[in-house]
Design a protein around this motif. Structure first.
Motif, PDB file in Angstrom:
ATOM      1  N   SER A  63       0.815  -1.214   0.000  1.00  0.00           N
ATOM      2  CA  SER A  63       0.000   0.000   0.000  1.00  0.00           C
ATOM      3  C   SER A  63       0.850   1.266   0.000  1.00  0.00           C
ATOM      4  N   THR A  64       2.141   1.135   0.301  1.00  0.00           N
ATOM      5  CA  THR A  64       3.032   2.294   0.304  1.00  0.00           C
ATOM      6  C   THR A  64       3.788   2.450  -1.016  1.00  0.00           C
ATOM      7  N   THR A  65       3.464   1.611  -1.979  1.00  0.00           N
ATOM      8  CA  THR A  65       4.160   1.604  -3.259  1.00  0.00           C
ATOM      9  C   THR A  65       3.841   2.840  -4.087  1.00  0.00           C
ATOM     10  N   ARG A  66       4.812   3.252  -4.856  1.00  0.00           N
ATOM     11  CA  ARG A  66       4.630   4.351  -5.809  1.00  0.00           C
ATOM     12  C   ARG A  66       5.180   3.883  -7.155  1.00  0.00           C
ATOM     13  N   PHE A  67       4.361   4.029  -8.208  1.00  0.00           N
ATOM     14  CA  PHE A  67       4.785   3.732  -9.569  1.00  0.00           C
ATOM     15  C   PHE A  67       5.066   5.040 -10.285  1.00  0.00           C
ATOM     16  N   VAL A  68       6.185   5.091 -10.977  1.00  0.00           N
ATOM     17  CA  VAL A  68       6.536   6.283 -11.733  1.00  0.00           C
ATOM     18  C   VAL A  68       6.751   5.878 -13.188  1.00  0.00           C
ATOM     19  N   THR A  69       6.005   6.516 -14.078  1.00  0.00           N
ATOM     20  CA  THR A  69       6.180   6.356 -15.514  1.00  0.00           C
ATOM     21  C   THR A  69       6.368   7.758 -16.088  1.00  0.00           C
ATOM     22  N   VAL A  70       6.464   7.865 -17.393  1.00  0.00           N
ATOM     23  CA  VAL A  70       6.537   9.180 -18.019  1.00  0.00           C
ATOM     24  C   VAL A  70       5.448   9.276 -19.078  1.00  0.00           C
ATOM     25  N   ASP A  71       4.958  10.493 -19.268  1.00  0.00           N
ATOM     26  CA  ASP A  71       3.950  10.707 -20.304  1.00  0.00           C
ATOM     27  C   ASP A  71       4.647  10.946 -21.646  1.00  0.00           C
ATOM     28  N   GLY A  72       3.887  11.266 -22.672  1.00  0.00           N
ATOM     29  CA  GLY A  72       4.426  11.465 -24.014  1.00  0.00           C
ATOM     30  C   GLY A  72       5.455  12.570 -24.111  1.00  0.00           C
ATOM     31  N   ASP A  73       5.438  13.497 -23.175  1.00  0.00           N
ATOM     32  CA  ASP A  73       6.408  14.598 -23.163  1.00  0.00           C
ATOM     33  C   ASP A  73       7.573  14.336 -22.215  1.00  0.00           C
ATOM     34  N   GLY A  74       7.620  13.140 -21.647  1.00  0.00           N
ATOM     35  CA  GLY A  74       8.714  12.789 -20.748  1.00  0.00           C
ATOM     36  C   GLY A  74       8.533  13.272 -19.321  1.00  0.00           C
ATOM     37  N   ARG A  75       7.358  13.823 -18.988  1.00  0.00           N
ATOM     38  CA  ARG A  75       7.089  14.274 -17.620  1.00  0.00           C
ATOM     39  C   ARG A  75       6.682  13.077 -16.761  1.00  0.00           C
ATOM     40  N   PRO A  76       7.096  13.073 -15.489  1.00  0.00           N
ATOM     41  CA  PRO A  76       6.736  11.947 -14.620  1.00  0.00           C
ATOM     42  C   PRO A  76       5.231  11.890 -14.354  1.00  0.00           C
ATOM     43  N   VAL A  77       4.726  10.651 -14.345  1.00  0.00           N
ATOM     44  CA  VAL A  77       3.349  10.369 -13.957  1.00  0.00           C
ATOM     45  C   VAL A  77       3.459   9.447 -12.751  1.00  0.00           C
ATOM     46  N   VAL A  78       2.973   9.915 -11.604  1.00  0.00           N
ATOM     47  CA  VAL A  78       3.124   9.191 -10.348  1.00  0.00           C
ATOM     48  C   VAL A  78       1.777   8.634  -9.920  1.00  0.00           C
ATOM     49  N   THR A  79       1.770   7.346  -9.573  1.00  0.00           N
ATOM     50  CA  THR A  79       0.570   6.695  -9.059  1.00  0.00           C
ATOM     51  C   THR A  79       0.942   6.039  -7.739  1.00  0.00           C
ATOM     52  N   ASP A  80       0.210   6.368  -6.677  1.00  0.00           N
ATOM     53  CA  ASP A  80       0.455   5.766  -5.372  1.00  0.00           C
ATOM     54  C   ASP A  80      -0.423   4.539  -5.183  1.00  0.00           C
ATOM     55  N   GLY A  81       0.035   3.572  -4.340  1.00  0.00           N
ATOM     56  CA  GLY A  81      -0.707   2.354  -4.065  1.00  0.00           C
ATOM     57  C   GLY A  81      -1.856   2.610  -3.116  1.00  0.00           C
ATOM     58  N   PRO A  82      -2.635   1.624  -2.745  1.00  0.00           N
ATOM     59  CA  PRO A  82      -2.458   0.209  -3.110  1.00  0.00           C
ATOM     60  C   PRO A  82      -3.027  -0.104  -4.493  1.00  0.00           C
TER      61      PRO A  82
END
Length: 138
Positions: A63-82
């Protein structure tokens, strides 16, 4: 050779270890937790004494996990768990330096014998060799 030995779990397991029974796991009691920690500490002490331990860590609940991806412009997209779709996650690991695959398999079997309450889910202990070759360059 270096190996990563991985133990798995789920958010429900973390909740059960905190004393809250779930559909998939009974609540752990204080004696259950004490037995589990004693077992793991004994393994850690043995591995340290034999010079095989490089690192070992238990990980916080999913539940404390964080996923980090990037959008089409290379900006971080952060999603927190659970994350409901995540069933099994890495719950902890050992990074070991062992003489052979047979030795690290013995250690994984020791880990798999960890005491737990009746009815708790069982997970395979995963062994992954560390790739020492690294990327190749032409």
């Amino acid at each position: 050779m270096k190996y990563l030995v991985i133990v798995q779990g789920s958010q429900a397991d973390y909740e059960a270890m905190a004393g809250n029974a779930t559909d998939s796991s009974p609540a752990w009691s204080k004696p259950d937790l004490t037995a589990m920690f004693a077992h793991m500490n004994a393994i850690n002490e043995e591995l340290t004494a034999k010079g095989e331990m490089l690192d070992a860590q238990g990980l916080a609940a999913p539940s404390t996990t964080r996923f980090v991806t990037v959008d089409g412009d290379g900006r971080p997209v952060v999603t927190d768990g659970p994350y409901a779709e995540t069933k099994e996650v890495v719950a902890g690991y050992w990074l070991l330096d062992c003489a052979s695959l047979e030795r690290v398999t013995e250690i994984a079997a020791q880990v798999a014998r960890c005491p737990q309450p009746a009815g708790a889910p069982e997970y395979a202990v995963v062994i992954r060799p560390v790739d020492a070759t690294g990327p190749t360059q032409d």
